[in-house]
Design an enzyme around this catalytic site. Sequence first.
Site, mmCIF file in Angstrom:
data_model
loop_
_atom_site.group_PDB
_atom_site.id
_atom_site.type_symbol
_atom_site.label_atom_id
_atom_site.label_comp_id
_atom_site.label_asym_id
_atom_site.label_seq_id
_atom_site.Cartn_x
_atom_site.Cartn_y
_atom_site.Cartn_z
ATOM 1 N N TYR A 167 -1.523 -0.350 10.583
ATOM 2 C CA TYR A 167 -1.793 -0.732 9.191
ATOM 3 C C TYR A 167 -0.586 -0.372 8.313
ATOM 4 C CZ TYR A 167 -3.707 -1.073 4.523
ATOM 5 O OH TYR A 167 -3.879 -1.404 3.202
ATOM 6 N N SER A 176 0.852 -1.194 0.000
ATOM 7 C CA SER A 176 0.000 0.000 0.000
ATOM 8 C C SER A 176 0.881 1.236 0.000
ATOM 9 C CB SER A 176 -0.866 0.016 1.270
ATOM 10 O OG SER A 176 -1.467 1.275 1.465
HETATM 11 P P1 NDP Z 1 -11.589 -5.985 0.509
HETATM 12 O O1 NDP Z 1 -12.067 -5.805 1.909
HETATM 13 O O2 NDP Z 1 -12.531 -5.741 -0.602
HETATM 14 O O3 NDP Z 1 -10.943 -7.444 0.344
HETATM 15 C C1 NDP Z 1 -10.155 -7.997 1.365
HETATM 16 C C2 NDP Z 1 -10.000 -9.483 1.110
HETATM 17 O O4 NDP Z 1 -9.143 -10.033 2.134
HETATM 18 C C3 NDP Z 1 -11.309 -10.233 1.163
HETATM 19 O O5 NDP Z 1 -11.383 -11.121 0.074
HETATM 20 C C4 NDP Z 1 -11.235 -11.003 2.463
HETATM 21 O O6 NDP Z 1 -11.881 -12.259 2.341
HETATM 22 C C5 NDP Z 1 -9.741 -11.222 2.614
HETATM 23 N N1 NDP Z 1 -9.376 -11.459 4.010
HETATM 24 C C6 NDP Z 1 -9.333 -10.570 5.023
HETATM 25 N N2 NDP Z 1 -9.055 -11.194 6.179
HETATM 26 C C7 NDP Z 1 -8.907 -12.512 5.880
HETATM 27 C C8 NDP Z 1 -8.620 -13.656 6.651
HETATM 28 N N3 NDP Z 1 -8.426 -13.601 7.981
HETATM 29 N N4 NDP Z 1 -8.557 -14.858 6.034
HETATM 30 C C9 NDP Z 1 -8.754 -14.938 4.699
HETATM 31 N N5 NDP Z 1 -9.019 -13.892 3.912
HETATM 32 C C10 NDP Z 1 -9.107 -12.684 4.511
HETATM 33 O O7 NDP Z 1 -10.331 -4.990 0.391
HETATM 34 P P2 NDP Z 1 -9.260 -4.747 -0.791
HETATM 35 O O8 NDP Z 1 -9.551 -5.544 -1.972
HETATM 36 O O9 NDP Z 1 -9.118 -3.291 -0.927
HETATM 37 O O10 NDP Z 1 -7.959 -5.278 -0.053
HETATM 38 C C11 NDP Z 1 -7.074 -6.208 -0.640
HETATM 39 C C12 NDP Z 1 -5.656 -5.831 -0.235
HETATM 40 O O11 NDP Z 1 -5.344 -4.548 -0.786
HETATM 41 C C13 NDP Z 1 -5.439 -5.693 1.267
HETATM 42 O O12 NDP Z 1 -4.192 -6.277 1.599
HETATM 43 C C14 NDP Z 1 -5.401 -4.186 1.486
HETATM 44 O O13 NDP Z 1 -4.642 -3.833 2.596
HETATM 45 C C15 NDP Z 1 -4.754 -3.730 0.198
HETATM 46 N N6 NDP Z 1 -4.920 -2.350 -0.206
HETATM 47 C C16 NDP Z 1 -6.166 -1.791 -0.343
HETATM 48 C C17 NDP Z 1 -6.286 -0.478 -0.768
HETATM 49 C C18 NDP Z 1 -7.603 0.199 -0.873
HETATM 50 O O14 NDP Z 1 -7.638 1.458 -0.821
HETATM 51 N N7 NDP Z 1 -8.695 -0.515 -1.058
HETATM 52 C C19 NDP Z 1 -5.104 0.320 -1.140
HETATM 53 C C20 NDP Z 1 -3.845 -0.362 -0.932
HETATM 54 C C21 NDP Z 1 -3.780 -1.643 -0.515
HETATM 55 P P3 NDP Z 1 -12.960 -12.850 3.400
HETATM 56 O O15 NDP Z 1 -13.506 -11.703 4.183
HETATM 57 O O16 NDP Z 1 -13.966 -13.556 2.560
HETATM 58 O O17 NDP Z 1 -12.136 -13.783 4.225
HETATM 59 C C1 8X3 Z 2 -5.031 1.556 1.637
HETATM 60 C C2 8X3 Z 2 -4.625 2.916 1.192
HETATM 61 O O1 8X3 Z 2 -4.258 5.325 1.917
HETATM 62 O O2 8X3 Z 2 -6.112 4.122 2.925
HETATM 63 O O3 8X3 Z 2 -3.928 0.766 1.817
HETATM 64 O O4 8X3 Z 2 -3.878 3.610 3.582
HETATM 65 S S1 8X3 Z 2 -4.719 4.028 2.471
#
Ligand code: NDP
Ligand code: 8X3
Length: 250
Positions: free
Chosen positions: A148, A135
């Site tokens: 985070y 991120s």
């Molecule tokens: P979502 O919440 O849409 O997706 C998160 C995914 O992680 C879900 O599929 C969830 O599956 C899975 N997950 C979370 N906890 C667990 C667990 N304990 N076991 C198995 N699976 C788990 O968020 P994003 O798609 O945005 O996030 C994906 C990645 O991108 C993360 O690592 C996040 O930190 C990162 N990210 C997101 C950004 C944003 O602004 N959206 C920017 C930068 C990075 P389920 O709940 O079904 O288990």
């Molecule tokens: C998610 C992006 O800017 O909310 O990783 O931390 S931010």
Amino acid sequence: MTRTAFVTGATSGFGRAIAERFLDGGWQVVACGRRGERLQALKQRHGDAVHCACFDMRDPDAIAAALSDLPESFADVDLLANNAGLALGTAPAQQADLAQWKQMIDTNVTALVTLTHALLPRLIQARGLIVNISSIAANWPYSGGNVYGGTKAFVSQFSLGLRSDLHGTGVRVTSVEPGMAETEFTLVRTGGNQAASDALYAGAAPITAADIAEQTWWLAHLPPHLNINRIETMPVSQSFAGFQVHRGPA
Ligand code: NDP
Ligand code: 8X3
């Protein structure tokens, strides 16, 4: 021969979009997540190209079981997309919930390294690719980002360290570092506050999950002599603010 992507967090957001992109492109996918009904929906759309692996990433025994349950046809892994992760809360450290901090570390760090460690022999065998979803929070601190951001800094640095260790194996490693992207991320972070999530993204033209899926597809189809170490992406609407200054007793 059909290539296999192992995608964590395939039930939502980036992970689901990555799974769909690779399935549409002719790969097969091991789709992981806790919400089994969403994994099954993916399988209904794509059939035998999907293997559903429904487990909680924080449980190391569940990771081991998921790997030993892989059907023979999904056992050779060409791409590991370490995507599952979350942020919980936006409170400053002095008001944060320790249980939320631990859940972020358990998921974003401990589970990611556990799965990576288990899959490294297969990835080396395949001369494969590891895409670690980090991120911008790894690089740019902000108030309330405390643990985070710390977990994502780990993911970015771990990615570079992996590159160094995997020198000569042909395995490629990339740290993907997106900024604000509209997924279920903010819904999760706020404990289900849909209005807060909508307000954050409204009018900002955030990154989409499809954008990150496309980056991942591009990474996986580069000529084999190229490694992208990291990609930091923001929506045009997001940029930097200055340092904050407190006036009063130091
Ligand atoms: P979502 O919440 O849409 O997706 C998160 C995914 O992680 C879900 O599929 C969830 O599956 C899975 N997950 C979370 N906890 C667990 C667990 N304990 N076991 C198995 N699976 C788990 O968020 P994003 O798609 O945005 O996030 C994906 C990645 O991108 C993360 O690592 C996040 O930190 C990162 N990210 C997101 C950004 C944003 O602004 N959206 C920017 C930068 C990075 P389920 O709940 O079904 O288990
Ligand atoms: C998610 C992006 O800017 O909310 O990783 O931390 S931010």
